[in-house]
Design a protein around this motif. Structure first.
Motif, PDB file in Angstrom:
ATOM      1  N   ALA A 172      -2.079  13.363   3.286  1.00  0.00           N
ATOM      2  CA  ALA A 172      -3.051  12.190   4.044  1.00  0.00           C
ATOM      3  C   ALA A 172      -2.075  11.162   4.307  1.00  0.00           C
ATOM      4  CB  ALA A 172      -4.137  11.852   3.168  1.00  0.00           C
ATOM      5  N   GLN A 173      -2.072  10.508   5.383  1.00  0.00           N
ATOM      6  CA  GLN A 173      -1.434   9.377   5.845  1.00  0.00           C
ATOM      7  C   GLN A 173      -1.807   8.009   4.995  1.00  0.00           C
ATOM      8  OE1 GLN A 173       0.625  11.398   7.281  1.00  0.00           O
ATOM      9  NE2 GLN A 173       1.140   9.809   8.726  1.00  0.00           N
ATOM     10  N   ASP A 174      -0.741   7.374   4.641  1.00  0.00           N
ATOM     11  CA  ASP A 174      -1.058   5.882   4.067  1.00  0.00           C
ATOM     12  C   ASP A 174      -1.839   5.090   5.118  1.00  0.00           C
ATOM     13  OD1 ASP A 174      -0.039   6.767   1.702  1.00  0.00           O
ATOM     14  OD2 ASP A 174       2.065   6.008   2.148  1.00  0.00           O
ATOM     15  N   ARG A 175      -2.599   4.442   4.421  1.00  0.00           N
ATOM     16  CA  ARG A 175      -3.287   3.272   5.329  1.00  0.00           C
ATOM     17  C   ARG A 175      -2.963   1.900   4.696  1.00  0.00           C
ATOM     18  NH1 ARG A 175      -7.192   4.432   8.807  1.00  0.00           N
ATOM     19  NH2 ARG A 175      -8.386   2.377   8.063  1.00  0.00           N
ATOM     20  N   ILE A 176      -2.766   1.028   5.335  1.00  0.00           N
ATOM     21  CA  ILE A 176      -2.176  -0.266   5.045  1.00  0.00           C
ATOM     22  C   ILE A 176      -3.360  -1.373   5.608  1.00  0.00           C
ATOM     23  CG2 ILE A 176       0.094   0.202   4.778  1.00  0.00           C
ATOM     24  CD1 ILE A 176       0.577  -1.355   7.464  1.00  0.00           C
ATOM     25  N   SER A 177      -3.443  -2.377   5.118  1.00  0.00           N
ATOM     26  CA  SER A 177      -4.281  -3.721   5.856  1.00  0.00           C
ATOM     27  C   SER A 177      -3.201  -4.735   5.919  1.00  0.00           C
ATOM     28  CB  SER A 177      -5.021  -4.293   4.498  1.00  0.00           C
ATOM     29  OG  SER A 177      -4.486  -4.636   3.452  1.00  0.00           O
ATOM     30  N   ILE A 178      -3.433  -5.292   7.246  1.00  0.00           N
ATOM     31  CA  ILE A 178      -2.751  -6.374   7.638  1.00  0.00           C
ATOM     32  C   ILE A 178      -3.431  -7.686   7.881  1.00  0.00           C
ATOM     33  CG2 ILE A 178      -1.096  -7.499   9.280  1.00  0.00           C
ATOM     34  CD1 ILE A 178      -0.768  -4.587  10.061  1.00  0.00           C
TER      35      ILE A 178
ATOM     36  N   ALA B 132      -4.273  -0.059   9.297  1.00  0.00           N
ATOM     37  CA  ALA B 132      -3.419   0.810  10.328  1.00  0.00           C
ATOM     38  C   ALA B 132      -3.316   1.950   9.489  1.00  0.00           C
ATOM     39  CB  ALA B 132      -2.144  -0.047  10.380  1.00  0.00           C
ATOM     40  N   GLU B 133      -2.753   2.973  10.095  1.00  0.00           N
ATOM     41  CA  GLU B 133      -2.343   4.418   9.534  1.00  0.00           C
ATOM     42  C   GLU B 133      -1.019   4.323   9.811  1.00  0.00           C
ATOM     43  OE1 GLU B 133      -3.113   8.772  10.836  1.00  0.00           O
ATOM     44  OE2 GLU B 133      -5.081   7.778   9.733  1.00  0.00           O
ATOM     45  N   LEU B 134       0.065   4.768   8.823  1.00  0.00           N
ATOM     46  CA  LEU B 134       1.473   4.604   8.699  1.00  0.00           C
ATOM     47  C   LEU B 134       1.718   6.061   9.268  1.00  0.00           C
ATOM     48  CD1 LEU B 134       2.662   2.925   5.422  1.00  0.00           C
ATOM     49  CD2 LEU B 134       2.551   2.009   7.774  1.00  0.00           C
ATOM     50  N   ALA B 135       2.936   6.090   9.922  1.00  0.00           N
ATOM     51  CA  ALA B 135       3.394   7.274  10.712  1.00  0.00           C
ATOM     52  C   ALA B 135       4.050   8.111   9.440  1.00  0.00           C
ATOM     53  CB  ALA B 135       4.543   6.857  11.843  1.00  0.00           C
TER      54      ALA B 135
ATOM     55  N   ALA C 161      10.981   6.119   7.395  1.00  0.00           N
ATOM     56  CA  ALA C 161      10.988   4.454   7.799  1.00  0.00           C
ATOM     57  C   ALA C 161       9.705   4.020   7.282  1.00  0.00           C
ATOM     58  CB  ALA C 161      11.237   4.026   9.030  1.00  0.00           C
ATOM     59  N   ALA C 162       8.599   4.730   7.806  1.00  0.00           N
ATOM     60  CA  ALA C 162       7.269   4.501   7.534  1.00  0.00           C
ATOM     61  C   ALA C 162       6.855   4.503   5.858  1.00  0.00           C
ATOM     62  CB  ALA C 162       6.020   5.044   8.024  1.00  0.00           C
ATOM     63  N   ARG C 163       7.544   5.577   5.076  1.00  0.00           N
ATOM     64  CA  ARG C 163       7.343   5.687   3.851  1.00  0.00           C
ATOM     65  C   ARG C 163       7.992   4.583   2.956  1.00  0.00           C
ATOM     66  NH1 ARG C 163       7.334  10.866   5.813  1.00  0.00           N
ATOM     67  NH2 ARG C 163       9.765  11.203   5.507  1.00  0.00           N
ATOM     68  N   ALA C 164       9.345   4.262   3.487  1.00  0.00           N
ATOM     69  CA  ALA C 164      10.221   3.026   2.862  1.00  0.00           C
ATOM     70  C   ALA C 164       9.231   1.752   3.089  1.00  0.00           C
ATOM     71  CB  ALA C 164      11.448   3.058   3.474  1.00  0.00           C
ATOM     72  N   PHE C 165       8.822   1.516   4.000  1.00  0.00           N
ATOM     73  CA  PHE C 165       7.853   0.446   4.376  1.00  0.00           C
ATOM     74  C   PHE C 165       6.945   0.270   3.353  1.00  0.00           C
ATOM     75  CE2 PHE C 165       4.554  -1.852   6.779  1.00  0.00           C
ATOM     76  CZ  PHE C 165       5.086  -2.834   6.843  1.00  0.00           C
ATOM     77  N   ALA C 166       6.189   1.428   3.325  1.00  0.00           N
ATOM     78  CA  ALA C 166       5.171   1.491   2.300  1.00  0.00           C
ATOM     79  C   ALA C 166       5.456   1.180   0.537  1.00  0.00           C
ATOM     80  CB  ALA C 166       4.388   2.823   2.401  1.00  0.00           C
TER      81      ALA C 166
ATOM     82  N   THR D  96      -0.076 -10.897   5.509  1.00  0.00           N
ATOM     83  CA  THR D  96       0.043 -10.057   4.326  1.00  0.00           C
ATOM     84  C   THR D  96      -0.126  -8.652   4.689  1.00  0.00           C
ATOM     85  OG1 THR D  96      -0.633 -12.170   3.083  1.00  0.00           O
ATOM     86  CG2 THR D  96      -0.566  -9.984   1.911  1.00  0.00           C
ATOM     87  N   VAL D  97       0.840  -7.832   4.268  1.00  0.00           N
ATOM     88  CA  VAL D  97       0.589  -6.478   4.486  1.00  0.00           C
ATOM     89  C   VAL D  97       0.415  -5.571   3.046  1.00  0.00           C
ATOM     90  CG1 VAL D  97       1.553  -4.275   5.661  1.00  0.00           C
ATOM     91  CG2 VAL D  97       2.274  -6.436   6.467  1.00  0.00           C
ATOM     92  N   ASP D  98      -0.540  -4.832   2.847  1.00  0.00           N
ATOM     93  CA  ASP D  98      -0.512  -4.345   1.594  1.00  0.00           C
ATOM     94  C   ASP D  98      -1.257  -3.060   1.724  1.00  0.00           C
ATOM     95  OD1 ASP D  98      -0.543  -3.738  -1.203  1.00  0.00           O
ATOM     96  OD2 ASP D  98      -1.873  -5.565  -1.618  1.00  0.00           O
TER      97      ASP D  98
END
Length: 117
Positions: free
Chosen positions: A2-8, A17-20, A24-29, A112-114
């Motif tokens: 499952a893709q990671d979901r974030i809140s902005i 949002a759903e991360l790619a 890069a997206a995994r490191a961002f998470a 704020t991104v979480d």
């Protein structure tokens, strides 16, 4: 997987949002939660600096409304309009699922991104 979901979140509004699925997206998470000061750029995007560089991934020049991207290795971008960037392009970090037009206004905004719960 499952893709990671974030809140902005910001005082202008909140989106998810759903991360790619890329390094890069995994490191961002892994950096989350983050508070990012963002500036308006070209009336198409909000941009802000990440605390450290993300790994490289494939880049593309086209983007659409709601794209989350990485311009340089540490420049986080929320696109609120469709468009195109010059070479070498952007790394796609994900896509906003909600109404990204909350960011379609001039001026700075703090987000704020979480991880979404």
């Amino acid at each position: 997987m499952a893709q990671d979901r974030i809140s902005i979140s910001s005082n202008w509004g909140n989106v998810t949002a759903e991360l790619a699925d890329n390094a890069a997206a995994r490191a961002f998470a892994e950096m989350l939660p983050l508070t990012i000061e963002m500036d308006d750029h070209l009336r198409q995007e909000k941009t802000g600096d990440l605390p450290s560089a993300l790994p490289t991934a494939s880049r593309q020049r086209e983007f659409s409304t709601g794209t989350l991207g990485l311009w340089s290795s540490s420049d986080f971008v929320i696109y609120y309009r469709d468009g195109r960037v010059p070479a070498p392009g952007i790394v796609i970090l994900g896509r906003v699922q909600g109404d990204v037009s909350v960011f379609d206004r001039p001026g700075k905004v703090t987000v704020t991104v979480d991880k979404a719960h």
